[in-house]
Design an enzyme around this catalytic site. Sequence first.
Site, short mmCIF file in Angstrom:
data_model
loop_
_atom_site.label_atom_id
_atom_site.label_comp_id
_atom_site.label_asym_id
_atom_site.label_seq_id
_atom_site.Cartn_x
_atom_site.Cartn_y
_atom_site.Cartn_z
N TRP A 161 5.07 16.48 17.21
CA TRP A 161 5.87 17.43 17.98
C TRP A 161 6.60 16.67 19.07
O TRP A 161 6.17 15.56 19.43
CB TRP A 161 4.95 18.50 18.59
CG TRP A 161 5.64 19.81 18.84
CD1 TRP A 161 5.96 20.35 20.06
CD2 TRP A 161 6.09 20.76 17.85
NE1 TRP A 161 6.59 21.56 19.88
CE2 TRP A 161 6.69 21.83 18.53
CE3 TRP A 161 6.07 20.79 16.45
CZ2 TRP A 161 7.26 22.93 17.89
CZ3 TRP A 161 6.63 21.88 15.81
CH2 TRP A 161 7.21 22.93 16.52
N ASP A 189 13.23 18.18 25.95
CA ASP A 189 13.80 19.34 26.65
C ASP A 189 13.07 20.61 26.25
O ASP A 189 12.22 20.60 25.36
CB ASP A 189 15.30 19.45 26.35
CG ASP A 189 15.59 19.94 24.93
OD1 ASP A 189 14.83 19.58 24.00
OD2 ASP A 189 16.55 20.68 24.74
N GLU A 208 12.81 21.42 22.71
CA GLU A 208 11.95 20.51 21.94
C GLU A 208 12.73 19.65 20.96
O GLU A 208 12.25 19.34 19.87
CB GLU A 208 10.87 21.33 21.19
CG GLU A 208 10.31 22.46 22.03
CD GLU A 208 9.13 23.18 21.41
OE1 GLU A 208 9.33 23.90 20.43
OE2 GLU A 208 8.01 23.00 21.92
C1 NOJ Z 1 11.09 24.31 16.70
C2 NOJ Z 1 11.52 24.30 18.12
O1 NOJ Z 1 10.69 25.03 18.88
C3 NOJ Z 1 12.94 24.75 18.19
O2 NOJ Z 1 13.36 24.87 19.51
C4 NOJ Z 1 13.76 23.75 17.47
O3 NOJ Z 1 15.11 24.11 17.48
C5 NOJ Z 1 13.26 23.56 16.08
N1 NOJ Z 1 11.83 23.36 16.01
C6 NOJ Z 1 13.96 22.39 15.48
O4 NOJ Z 1 13.21 21.81 14.47
C1 NOJ Z 2 11.25 27.43 20.43
C2 NOJ Z 2 11.92 27.27 21.75
O1 NOJ Z 2 12.98 26.39 21.60
C3 NOJ Z 2 10.96 26.75 22.78
O2 NOJ Z 2 11.61 26.71 24.02
C4 NOJ Z 2 9.74 27.60 22.86
O3 NOJ Z 2 8.83 27.05 23.75
C5 NOJ Z 2 9.09 27.78 21.50
N1 NOJ Z 2 10.04 28.20 20.51
C6 NOJ Z 2 7.97 28.81 21.54
O4 NOJ Z 2 8.49 30.05 21.89
#
Ligand code: NOJ
Ligand code: NOJ
Length: 450
Positions: free
Chosen positions: A133, A196, A199
């Site tokens: 991650w 960020d 993620e």
């Molecule tokens: C899951 C993340 O939480 C999300 O923000 C991101 O865009 C995707 N993974 C990309 O793989």
């Molecule tokens: C994806 C988002 O991009 C991220 O900011 C968030 O923490 C996770 N989902 C879980 O909601």
Amino acid sequence: MRLFLALSGLIFAPLFAQASISQDLLERREWVLENLLANLERGDISPGAVIASPSRQAPNYFLHWIRDSGLVMAALVQELDDPLADVGTRERLERVVRAWVAFESRLQETPNRSGGLGEPRFQVDGRADDSDWGRPQNDGPALRASAMIDFAWREIRAGRKREVLQQLYRAELPARTAIKKDLEYVAHHWREDGFDLWEEVKGHHYFTRAVQRRALLKGAALANELGDPDAARFYTQQAGLISASLEEFHSAARGYAVPTIGQTGGWTHKTSELDVSVILGAIHGAAEPGAHARLHAAPAVQATARELRNAFLKLYPLNQGVLSETASARELRNAFVGLYPVNRAVQSRGGPAAAIGRYPEDVYDGNGFTGGNPWFLATHAYAEWHCRGGEGTAGEQALGLRYLERSVQHQGPHATMSEQFRRGDGFLQGARDLTWSYASFLTAARACLL
Ligand code: NOJ
Ligand code: NOJ
């Protein structure tokens, strides 16, 4: 207030569209709070865990994110202080907030792949998450500390200073209390790169720095109260350095504030460098009115809000109707709506404002990569930002309400909200019942209505 709204909604509904919208939003807040609590009060997770969403597959959001839960708890602590909240609700809120404090205290001591407090998420029973991650994510400890500090002040006001000193903040190093641990981590690590809030991108981020600064300023005030003046000085000093560093995000070449500088890894797809995370930073990084005006309502941040909205107006078919007015016509109209009392009844005439997503190049559809969509929490961020006077012009409140109208238009029955709504037809998309969608509705509606 509610009675007035209810009555005026009934009698003057056609005349005072504004009042009936407000009434609808107040009712929705109650549904939304219930929807949110349903993600916390469950038998299949540790007490204090906050699932991002009940969705266990496609996507699996059945995990505890430090960022999401910090923001959720900050919203709930605000609710706790609501004089309108009934005793039963307040008891439930107290229970979940206290359980969360205990749960986080455990997580802080749980070995994980980040090797520190920047680990982005844990399993719902408190075990570490071993998956690959984007880590670390250093906004987490700051958001957690800020929410806990709000709660600590509440405890102090209620005569429970001793308990605060025991569990939340005590002047000792190495730190042994939850808030102190996070503040020490933030104060010593804010210069380091990390992922960020989406993620995806590794580097230095406006959102992360903004919330780190806020945590340190709030932490300094608490440290002073609890007999730790040296720490207070140190936190204040580091916050000052962060303030200066935030100016580096104001890109002269772009003419607006960018989300990331000094990228060190992750995706390189954000060609426009426009991102709602800047607006989220402006909201969640505002520590006090003066500094808010200086930093987060800077012309560069306002330019981000404008450019990003214009990008989404073009990008999402859903926003086509909103295009009928040019930006300047809209702004002028809003100015007069704010200026003339006689215009109060027409404040909502503009209809729902634009649907807002994360950033124009987004391709994440909530599970796969068929293309980005508007997000509830991003649209709520625009509502909250405007209702807090983000652009500094008249009619901000009315504009903010129109972003909430946009959200309402896409919510399911009983104000259910997923992560996204589809850019084409506006239906719910992505992880269902996203806890952060609910929390961001609560804080935005509070900023606009209460
Ligand atoms: C899951 C993340 O939480 C999300 O923000 C991101 O865009 C995707 N993974 C990309 O793989
Ligand atoms: C994806 C988002 O991009 C991220 O900011 C968030 O923490 C996770 N989902 C879980 O909601």
